[in-house]
Enzyme design. Structure first.
Site: not given
Ligand code: SAH
Length: 279
Positions: A114
């Site tokens: 993000s």
């Molecule tokens: N907050 C983190 C990543 C944001 S991107 C940062 O800023 O680094 C959103 C993340 O959600 C991704 O890594 C994706 O793999 C994860 N994601 C999406 N669906 C998911 C689910 N059902 N369970 C666990 N993680 C999930």
């Protein structure tokens, strides 16, 4: 014409989204996955004078990034500023990317880290529930950056759990955290990062004072509501193409209140296959 409350972000005035109480049932929308999802606020990212500006390298760049967010009113909390200054964002992004510009960055597997303003906003919304000794769950922990910030907020007496469904991202996040000031908390066990479907939460350490979801849900997962402590708060983007960042409070009697903080654009909270196309 509707009256337009103005608010200042990054030194500019613009029309703020209406803030209102919403019922949870009104958050249910249909899924639509073809849009270019990123993790930022629609009301700050496009107006940020430093969105494409690199602020230096290493801890100098990180400090300047935080200073800019303080200067433009994005960060008002001293504790959040301290934590974001302590945890070098550069250690969590792919080598060669603009670590300290106010923009989301691709991290592989159709995911992004993000934008810094989004991390700052979520930390501030959750600050009261990230006091020393409290418990937090970060769903969609990705790079581990925000999970690391949570761990620094709650300290060694607290408990922070990060969950992501992409094993490679979880491995990477562990390596990232190990390199950072949050590494000792990982070692001591007050911070842990796991592979799992975050829509089911993480029951082992529930209930949580704070739950953050880093991907947009079509509706708020019931397991996450169940794992929120009475008196706790969840911050979760809800929607498909049009998404809103919801702030959900569970009162001591277990009743739920939700409001919209702002409009956002996040990657979807979905299945692993849907996110990666089966790869
Ligand atoms: N907050 C983190 C990543 C944001 S991107 C940062 O800023 O680094 C959103 C993340 O959600 C991704 O890594 C994706 O793999 C994860 N994601 C999406 N669906 C998911 C689910 N059902 N369970 C666990 N993680 C999930």
């Amino acid at each position: 014409m509707r009256s337009c409350p103005t608010l200042t972000a990054y030194g500019r005035h613009y029309c703020a989204p209406p803030r209102r109480l919403v019922s949870l049932t009104s958050t249910s929308l249909h899924r639509h996955n073809s849009a270019p999802f990123l993790n930022f606020s629609l009301f700050t990212a496009f107006r940020s004078p430093f969105s494409r500006m690199e602020t230096g390298t290493g801890s100098t760049g990180n400090k300047a990034m935080v200073e800019n967010m303080k200067r433009f009113g994005v960060i008002s909390s001293k504790k959040v500023a301290e934590v974001m200054e302590a945890l070098d964002r550069g250690l969590f992004v792919p080598v060669g990317s603009s670590a300290y510009a106010d923009t989301p960055l691709p991290i592989g597997y159709n995911a992004t880290i993000s934008a810094p303003h989004m991390h700052a906003m979520c930390l501030q919304l959750l600050e009261d529930k990230l006091q020393p000794g409290m418990r937090a769950l970060d769903v969609g922990s990705g790079t581990g950056y925000l999970t690391g910030c949570f761990a620094l907020m709650v300290g060694a007496e607290g408990r922070v759990v990060g969950v992501d469904h992409i094993p490679q991202l979880v491995d990477m996040s562990i390596k990232n955290v190990e390199k950072s000031v949050a590494g000792s908390l990982l070692q001591k066990g007050s911070l842990s990062l796991h592979v799992g479907d975050g829509r089911k939460g993480w029951g082992e350490f529930a209930p949580y004072d704070a739950i953050h979801v880093g991907a947009a849900a079509s509706e708020v997962p019931h397991a996450l509501l169940d794992q929120l402590k009475p008196g706790g708060r969840m911050v979760i983007p809800v929607g498909t193409y049009f998404q809103e960042l919801k702030v959900i409070d569970k009162s001591e009697d277990g009743s739920i209140k939700a409001r919209t903080e702002t409009s956002v654009r996040y990657v979807p909270l979905t299945s692993r296959v849907e996110q990666t196309g089966g790869f």
